[in-house]
Design a protein around this motif. Structure first.
Motif, PDB file in Angstrom:
ATOM      1  N   ALA A  65     -20.821  -8.564 -35.151  1.00  0.00           N
ATOM      2  CA  ALA A  65     -22.272  -8.442 -34.970  1.00  0.00           C
ATOM      3  C   ALA A  65     -22.969  -8.594 -36.316  1.00  0.00           C
ATOM      4  CB  ALA A  65     -22.615  -7.093 -34.352  1.00  0.00           C
ATOM      5  N   SER A  66     -24.223  -9.033 -36.267  1.00  0.00           N
ATOM      6  CA  SER A  66     -24.981  -9.267 -37.501  1.00  0.00           C
ATOM      7  C   SER A  66     -25.518  -7.979 -38.102  1.00  0.00           C
ATOM      8  CB  SER A  66     -26.146 -10.230 -37.229  1.00  0.00           C
ATOM      9  OG  SER A  66     -27.035  -9.678 -36.250  1.00  0.00           O
ATOM     10  N   CYS A  67     -25.440  -6.860 -37.356  1.00  0.00           N
ATOM     11  CA  CYS A  67     -25.904  -5.586 -37.900  1.00  0.00           C
ATOM     12  C   CYS A  67     -25.145  -4.450 -37.222  1.00  0.00           C
ATOM     13  CB  CYS A  67     -27.413  -5.397 -37.692  1.00  0.00           C
ATOM     14  SG  CYS A  67     -27.866  -5.030 -35.987  1.00  0.00           S
ATOM     15  N   GLY A  68     -25.219  -3.269 -37.839  1.00  0.00           N
ATOM     16  CA  GLY A  68     -24.546  -2.105 -37.284  1.00  0.00           C
ATOM     17  C   GLY A  68     -25.200  -1.568 -36.024  1.00  0.00           C
ATOM     18  N   CYS A  69     -26.403  -2.049 -35.710  1.00  0.00           N
ATOM     19  CA  CYS A  69     -27.126  -1.581 -34.531  1.00  0.00           C
ATOM     20  C   CYS A  69     -26.604  -2.231 -33.254  1.00  0.00           C
ATOM     21  CB  CYS A  69     -28.616  -1.855 -34.685  1.00  0.00           C
ATOM     22  SG  CYS A  69     -28.994  -3.590 -35.025  1.00  0.00           S
ATOM     23  N   THR A  70     -25.754  -3.261 -33.397  1.00  0.00           N
ATOM     24  CA  THR A  70     -25.205  -3.966 -32.242  1.00  0.00           C
ATOM     25  C   THR A  70     -23.698  -3.739 -32.183  1.00  0.00           C
ATOM     26  OG1 THR A  70     -26.897  -5.676 -32.475  1.00  0.00           O
ATOM     27  CG2 THR A  70     -25.024  -6.193 -31.079  1.00  0.00           C
ATOM     28  N   THR A  71     -23.236  -3.191 -31.070  1.00  0.00           N
ATOM     29  CA  THR A  71     -21.816  -2.901 -30.903  1.00  0.00           C
ATOM     30  C   THR A  71     -21.217  -3.891 -29.912  1.00  0.00           C
ATOM     31  OG1 THR A  71     -22.278  -0.562 -31.256  1.00  0.00           O
ATOM     32  CG2 THR A  71     -20.127  -1.132 -30.337  1.00  0.00           C
ATOM     33  N   PRO A  81      -6.586 -21.024 -18.439  1.00  0.00           N
ATOM     34  CA  PRO A  81      -7.444 -22.131 -17.981  1.00  0.00           C
ATOM     35  C   PRO A  81      -8.003 -21.880 -16.582  1.00  0.00           C
ATOM     36  CG  PRO A  81      -5.476 -22.979 -19.045  1.00  0.00           C
ATOM     37  CD  PRO A  81      -5.280 -21.495 -18.927  1.00  0.00           C
ATOM     38  N   GLY A  82      -9.294 -22.088 -16.437  1.00  0.00           N
ATOM     39  CA  GLY A  82      -9.951 -21.878 -15.153  1.00  0.00           C
ATOM     40  C   GLY A  82     -10.414 -20.461 -14.913  1.00  0.00           C
ATOM     41  N   LYS A  83      -9.997 -19.517 -15.764  1.00  0.00           N
ATOM     42  CA  LYS A  83     -10.371 -18.118 -15.606  1.00  0.00           C
ATOM     43  C   LYS A  83     -11.591 -17.789 -16.483  1.00  0.00           C
ATOM     44  CE  LYS A  83      -7.019 -17.328 -12.777  1.00  0.00           C
ATOM     45  NZ  LYS A  83      -7.312 -17.073 -11.332  1.00  0.00           N
ATOM     46  N   THR A  84     -12.141 -16.580 -16.254  1.00  0.00           N
ATOM     47  CA  THR A  84     -13.343 -16.181 -16.972  1.00  0.00           C
ATOM     48  C   THR A  84     -13.091 -14.964 -17.861  1.00  0.00           C
ATOM     49  OG1 THR A  84     -14.086 -14.808 -15.121  1.00  0.00           O
ATOM     50  CG2 THR A  84     -14.883 -17.076 -15.191  1.00  0.00           C
ATOM     51  N   GLY A  85     -13.905 -14.832 -18.889  1.00  0.00           N
ATOM     52  CA  GLY A  85     -13.876 -13.687 -19.782  1.00  0.00           C
ATOM     53  C   GLY A  85     -15.291 -13.291 -20.133  1.00  0.00           C
ATOM     54  N   MET A  86     -15.418 -12.302 -20.991  1.00  0.00           N
ATOM     55  CA  MET A  86     -16.756 -11.841 -21.342  1.00  0.00           C
ATOM     56  C   MET A  86     -16.817 -11.362 -22.774  1.00  0.00           C
ATOM     57  SD  MET A  86     -17.190  -8.339 -21.798  1.00  0.00           S
ATOM     58  CE  MET A  86     -15.939  -7.038 -21.868  1.00  0.00           C
ATOM     59  N   VAL A  87     -18.018 -11.400 -23.334  1.00  0.00           N
ATOM     60  CA  VAL A  87     -18.349 -10.785 -24.617  1.00  0.00           C
ATOM     61  C   VAL A  87     -19.570  -9.915 -24.369  1.00  0.00           C
ATOM     62  CG1 VAL A  87     -19.112 -11.148 -26.988  1.00  0.00           C
ATOM     63  CG2 VAL A  87     -17.432 -12.698 -25.967  1.00  0.00           C
ATOM     64  N   LYS A  88     -19.438  -8.610 -24.626  1.00  0.00           N
ATOM     65  CA  LYS A  88     -20.534  -7.668 -24.361  1.00  0.00           C
ATOM     66  C   LYS A  88     -21.238  -7.308 -25.661  1.00  0.00           C
ATOM     67  CE  LYS A  88     -19.755  -4.148 -21.610  1.00  0.00           C
ATOM     68  NZ  LYS A  88     -19.270  -2.807 -21.154  1.00  0.00           N
ATOM     69  N   ALA A  89     -22.571  -7.365 -25.636  1.00  0.00           N
ATOM     70  CA  ALA A  89     -23.376  -6.953 -26.787  1.00  0.00           C
ATOM     71  C   ALA A  89     -24.211  -5.743 -26.378  1.00  0.00           C
ATOM     72  CB  ALA A  89     -24.295  -8.080 -27.243  1.00  0.00           C
ATOM     73  N   LYS A 102     -30.878 -10.440 -32.893  1.00  0.00           N
ATOM     74  CA  LYS A 102     -29.576 -10.214 -33.502  1.00  0.00           C
ATOM     75  C   LYS A 102     -28.561 -11.223 -32.963  1.00  0.00           C
ATOM     76  CE  LYS A 102     -31.332  -6.644 -35.529  1.00  0.00           C
ATOM     77  NZ  LYS A 102     -31.632  -6.678 -36.984  1.00  0.00           N
ATOM     78  N   THR A 103     -27.506 -11.451 -33.746  1.00  0.00           N
ATOM     79  CA  THR A 103     -26.474 -12.397 -33.341  1.00  0.00           C
ATOM     80  C   THR A 103     -25.106 -11.719 -33.279  1.00  0.00           C
ATOM     81  OG1 THR A 103     -26.074 -13.104 -35.622  1.00  0.00           O
ATOM     82  CG2 THR A 103     -27.695 -14.349 -34.344  1.00  0.00           C
ATOM     83  N   VAL A 104     -24.247 -12.305 -32.460  1.00  0.00           N
ATOM     84  CA  VAL A 104     -22.855 -11.883 -32.329  1.00  0.00           C
ATOM     85  C   VAL A 104     -21.999 -13.144 -32.456  1.00  0.00           C
ATOM     86  CG1 VAL A 104     -21.131 -10.886 -30.795  1.00  0.00           C
ATOM     87  CG2 VAL A 104     -23.420  -9.925 -30.854  1.00  0.00           C
ATOM     88  N   THR A 105     -21.095 -13.167 -33.430  1.00  0.00           N
ATOM     89  CA  THR A 105     -20.264 -14.345 -33.676  1.00  0.00           C
ATOM     90  C   THR A 105     -18.874 -14.136 -33.097  1.00  0.00           C
ATOM     91  OG1 THR A 105     -21.482 -14.827 -35.708  1.00  0.00           O
ATOM     92  CG2 THR A 105     -19.352 -15.898 -35.433  1.00  0.00           C
ATOM     93  N   VAL A 106     -18.466 -15.054 -32.224  1.00  0.00           N
ATOM     94  CA  VAL A 106     -17.173 -14.985 -31.537  1.00  0.00           C
ATOM     95  C   VAL A 106     -16.209 -15.971 -32.192  1.00  0.00           C
ATOM     96  CG1 VAL A 106     -15.999 -15.173 -29.308  1.00  0.00           C
ATOM     97  CG2 VAL A 106     -18.407 -14.476 -29.387  1.00  0.00           C
TER      98      VAL A 106
END
Length: 260
Positions: A65-71, A81-89, A102-106
């Motif tokens: 995360a670009s700052c400590g305020c975002t977990t 392949p063909g399945k799904t995932g997630m990134v939670k902000a 704010k940004t989140v880099t994966v």
């Protein structure tokens, strides 16, 4: 011999091309989310969902995360392949009024090794939230009702962290999201992070009290949420002593004991 060499070269080239193309591809449904107006004190949460449209499993190495305020949080297992995932902000809005972006880099082993996700919105105080809602929105908003607004722990030892349970009911028509608990003493918090409360349902919320000062204490904690009424107030009381056992011994020593 020359033909064999040419054939071998062609096979090596094909294998190289195949290996170059054999990668996972992380395709997000969207890479930006606008929360709109966020009540101050709540945890603004969004899940960015992606699908592996490639031909190899995707493994997420880090999410920064670009700052400590975002977990951030993310799918820890390989995404086939063909399945799904997630990134939670999760953005903590407590004490952060105003516009945020704010940004989140994966970072992963996908064909595109780095992807930047963006969250934005505007954190509003209780009065600003009320002023921004239309009558129809107010009628649909979540509403918070507590079974009681005070708790007295009685005598407790400094350094202990006793807990108290409050029942919270959502009498509104949208999910009730409980935010952070704030207090001037910074001594009141959740024992376990609360889950969203559906309309018409109730949930037990357990509060920890970690007052270290000695004496008869009264602390007022603010329970933030997205309820239309704004934050709720909890009054916590306790008689904090240094040592419960020592206090008992002193009390007993002051009592007249007959000779045996």
């Amino acid at each position: 011999m020359k033909n064999r060499a040419s054939l071998l070269f062609a096979l090596v080239l094909m294998l190289f091309c195949f290996s170059a193309q054999a990668q996972g591809v992380m395709t997000f449904e969207k890479e930006q989310h606008d929360f709109g107006n966020v009540p101050e004190g709540t945890m603004a949460t969004h899940e960015f969902k992606f699908k592996n449209t490639g031909n190899q499993p995707i493994i997420i190495a880090t999410v920064q995360a670009s700052c400590g305020c975002t977990t951030p949080d993310w799918t820890k297992t390989p995404v086939l392949p063909g399945k799904t995932g997630m990134v939670k902000a999760v953005y903590s809005s407590a004490g952060r009024p105003g516009v945020f972006n704010k940004t989140v880099t994966v970072t992963s082993n996908a064909a595109t090794p780095s992807t930047t996700l963006t969250i934005k919105g505007t954190v509003l105080g209780p009065e600003e939230i009320k002023a921004s809602l239309t009558p129809a929105q107010k009628a649909m908003a979540p509403r918070l009702v507590l079974d009681r607004t005070a708790h007295d722990f009685g005598k407790m030892e400094a350094g202990q962290q006793p807990s108290a349970r409050f029942t919270v009911k959502n009498t509104g028509k949208q999910d009730l999201l409980l935010g952070m608990i704030t207090s001037p003493c910074n001594c009141v918090g959740y024992k376990k992070a609360p889950q969203p409360i559906k309309p018409g349902q109730s949930a037990v919320v357990e509060i920890l009290y970690a007052q270290r000062q000695i004496g008869q204490m009264t602390d007022v904690a603010t329970l933030n949420s997205n309820a239309v009424e704004g934050p709720a107030k909890l009054t916590i009381k306790a008689n904090v002593v240094r040592d419960l056992n020592a206090a008992s011994m002193v009390k007993e020593s002051a009592t007249a004991v007959p000779f045996k």
